[in-house]
Design an enzyme around this catalytic site. Structure first.
Site: not given
Ligand code: CO8
Length: 374
Positions: A154
């Site tokens: 990124c």
């Molecule tokens: N629908 C419904 N519920 C869901 C879903 C979904 N799609 N996904 C997860 N849940 C549920 C989980 O099961 C969990 O349920 P429970 O509490 O019952 O266990 C609950 O929602 C919470 O799950 P998470 O803890 O996973 O959810 P978050 O609140 O943490 O949100 C995010 C997830 C949005 C991914 C968030 O953590 C986030 O954005 N974090 C930052 C990530 C980030 O910035 N990453 C950057 C990476 S990008 C990068 O560097 C580029 C890489 C190269 C690119 C490659 C191309 C592909």
């Protein structure tokens, strides 16, 4: 310092694929896949449905542009299908990169014959060699100079900007194109409920030049800083040695040969790291975070951006102070902060200062402070 050694951003360019997928379309496709999977694997842990509400609340993403909508949404495919092209045709990654470069060149009124170097800076590269940058160089008709690829996930664009700025500072070049074709849909696991909503496709370009050759209206680069710190929390284990240890599994809902992350840990660790880096770097070049007119932050998650902007500005940022493009583009990896800048910088006044900032896998982060001139 002489104007020939001061780097500036002369212009930026953008290519947006015409097709876009809404959260509702994406979730319908994922849920259809989960139902098919559960029916076919009665003994496995069942896959749970995805939800539009979760995606919007957790990430801020409402839709994303992609190169091939139909195949990504087909529950039996869930991957873009991009026809293999013969070697005498331009590759798709170079093609969208060229479109963004042409936009940047036209906006600066710059002819390609005046460009000294092209850096293709992106988080996924279509092939190992020849470099995508060299193909872009050829397609643009640039018959001199040099081009090469770099990949810092990124943060590829900001690492490219600092590299280009250093060429200007050292006198090694006077005009450098940094191009970020991001076909993230090829490395996103559309079968992984935790991440299927995150990414989108796009290409951006940044023309970095010496102040003395730049158009009257430009953005002076006041300082650049890069940081890396190893983390396993965002990984993609796809690589040329996969075949040496038993093939490539890219079909399961949790393949580590596609993008995979510990999103919560990324959120918790990266927010303080980046906020501190911005404040330190601002101080080192005589700026105050609280005086910055606009932040063009990496577009990964609206909650992360809200917290980082608050720590830098000292108050909750307005949409004007920290614009979002994540809602309609999704996370476009290295291109995100550049799209935010491209679409939200014309209105600022001469003398306004702002920050382009990236963060992501590696971990990696980059800060580029700029001041509007002209
Ligand atoms: N629908 C419904 N519920 C869901 C879903 C979904 N799609 N996904 C997860 N849940 C549920 C989980 O099961 C969990 O349920 P429970 O509490 O019952 O266990 C609950 O929602 C919470 O799950 P998470 O803890 O996973 O959810 P978050 O609140 O943490 O949100 C995010 C997830 C949005 C991914 C968030 O953590 C986030 O954005 N974090 C930052 C990530 C980030 O910035 N990453 C950057 C990476 S990008 C990068 O560097 C580029 C890489 C190269 C690119 C490659 C191309 C592909």
């Amino acid at each position: 310092m002489s104007n020939s050694a001061i780097p500036v951003i002369s212009s930026t360019g953008l290519y947006t694929p015409p097709e876009s997928i809404s959260n509702a379309e994406l979730v319908a496709s994922y849920n259809a896949y989960a139902d098919l999977y559960n029916a076919a694997h009665p003994d496995a842990d069942p896959l749970t449905h995805s939800s539009v509400d979760f995606i919007e609340k957790a990430s801020g993403i409402k839709s994303r542009h992609v190169i091939d909508k139909a195949n990504i949404l087909d529950p039996n495919v869930m991957c873009p299908r991009i026809e293999d092209r013969p070697n005498d045709q331009i590759s798709v990654m170079a093609e969208i990169g060229v479109a963004a470069c042409r936009d940047a060149l036209a906006r600066a009124g710059r002819d390609i014959k005046d460009v000294d170097a092209i850096l293709c800076a992106a988080s996924n590269l279509q092939r190992a060699y020849p470099a995508m940058a060299i193909e872009i160089q050829m397609e643009l008709g640039m018959q001199h100079g040099f081009a090469f690829d770099l990949n810092v996930a990124c943060s590829s664009a900001t690492f490219g900007i600092q590299t280009a700025a250093d060429y200007i500072r050292s006198g090694n070049a006077r005009s450098v194109l940094v191009v970020n074709p991001e076909i993230t849909s090829g490395h996103l696991n559309w079968r992984d409920r935790d991440s299927h909503f995150i990414f989108g496709d796009v290409a951006t370009a940044i023309l970095v030049e010496a102040k003395d050759v730049a158009p009257a209206k430009h953005w002076e680069i006041l300082g650049t800083r890069l940081k890396t710190q190893f983390s396993n929390n965002i990984r993609n284990n796809f690589g040329f040695l996969n075949r040496a240890h038993g093939g490539v599994d890219q079909d399961g809902p949790k393949s580590d040969k596609l993008f995979i992350q510990e999103g919560r840990k990324v959120f918790k660790e990266v927010v303080p790291m980046v906020a501190e880096m911005i404040v330190d770097h601002a101080g080192a070049i005589g700026l105050l975070g609280t005086n910055l007119r606009r932040l063009w932050l990496h577009q990964a998650n609206s909650g992360m951006n809200r917290l980082i902007a608050q720590r830098v500005l000292g108050h909750e940022a307005s949409a004007d102070e920290s614009p979002t493009v994540l809602d309609v583009y999704g996370n476009t990896s290295s291109a995100g902060s550049i799209i935010a800048f491209h679409l939200n910088s014309e209105d600022l006044s001469e003398g306004d200062t702002g920050l382009i900032c990236s963060f992501g896998a590696g971990y990696s982060a980059g800060t580029v402070f700029v001041r509007k001139t002209g």
